[in-house]
Design a protein around this motif. Structure first.
Motif, short mmCIF file in Angstrom:
data_model
loop_
_atom_site.label_atom_id
_atom_site.label_comp_id
_atom_site.label_asym_id
_atom_site.label_seq_id
_atom_site.Cartn_x
_atom_site.Cartn_y
_atom_site.Cartn_z
N ASP A 48 0.97 -1.15 -0.01
CA ASP A 48 -0.08 -0.20 -0.06
C ASP A 48 0.79 1.19 -0.02
OD1 ASP A 48 -2.26 -1.36 -0.01
OD2 ASP A 48 -2.76 -1.43 1.93
N HIS A 49 2.05 1.21 0.92
CA HIS A 49 2.88 2.43 0.85
C HIS A 49 3.69 2.62 -0.41
CE1 HIS A 49 5.35 5.25 2.77
NE2 HIS A 49 6.51 4.85 1.98
N VAL A 50 4.01 1.53 -1.15
CA VAL A 50 4.44 1.70 -2.40
C VAL A 50 3.48 2.20 -3.40
CG1 VAL A 50 5.75 0.44 -4.38
CG2 VAL A 50 6.51 0.11 -2.12
N VAL A 51 2.29 1.67 -3.41
CA VAL A 51 1.41 2.16 -4.39
C VAL A 51 1.13 3.60 -4.21
CG1 VAL A 51 -1.19 1.88 -5.19
CG2 VAL A 51 0.53 -0.17 -4.84
N GLN A 52 0.77 4.07 -3.01
CA GLN A 52 0.52 5.49 -2.68
C GLN A 52 1.68 6.18 -2.97
OE1 GLN A 52 -0.75 5.34 1.37
NE2 GLN A 52 -2.78 4.71 0.89
N THR A 53 2.87 5.98 -2.67
CA THR A 53 3.83 6.64 -3.02
C THR A 53 4.38 7.09 -4.43
OG1 THR A 53 5.02 5.88 -0.77
CG2 THR A 53 6.58 7.19 -2.25
N GLY A 54 4.23 6.06 -5.15
CA GLY A 54 4.54 6.01 -6.55
C GLY A 54 5.96 5.79 -6.89
N LYS A 55 6.68 6.65 -7.13
CA LYS A 55 8.13 6.48 -7.50
C LYS A 55 8.76 6.63 -6.47
CE LYS A 55 11.62 7.48 -10.91
NZ LYS A 55 11.89 6.00 -11.52
N LEU A 56 9.77 5.53 -6.14
CA LEU A 56 10.47 5.52 -4.71
C LEU A 56 12.09 5.98 -5.07
CD1 LEU A 56 9.54 2.35 -2.93
CD2 LEU A 56 8.68 4.65 -2.80
#
Length: 75
Positions: A48-56
């Motif tokens: 969920d965090h990766v999806v919400q953040t987008g590009k890391l």
């Protein structure tokens, strides 16, 4: 597909999506057989965090990979 439900199919989906979004070359880290369903909620949180953040950033990606390693069986 209800990702709020812990199942092997959902676990596999989460790991495949994390692998793609993080752009990690070593796909062996994302083998669903290496993770317990008991840790599904933790993996779902990461997803969920990766999806919400987008590009890391590269540093964030490295931190996520380290976190995934810590959740694997035998870790």
């Amino acid at each position: 597909m209800n990702l709020n439900e812990a199942s092997q199919e959902n676990l596999k989906f989460l790991l495949e999506q994390l692998s793609e979004r993080l752009g990690v070359a070593n796909r062996a880290l994302f083998d669903d057989e290496d993770y317990d369903l008991e840790r599904y909620d933790h993996l779902k949180f990461l997803y969920d965090h990766v999806v919400q953040t987008g590009k890391l950033s590269p540093q964030e990606t490295a931190a996520f990979v380290d976190e995934l390693r810590s959740v694997r069986k035998g870790s």
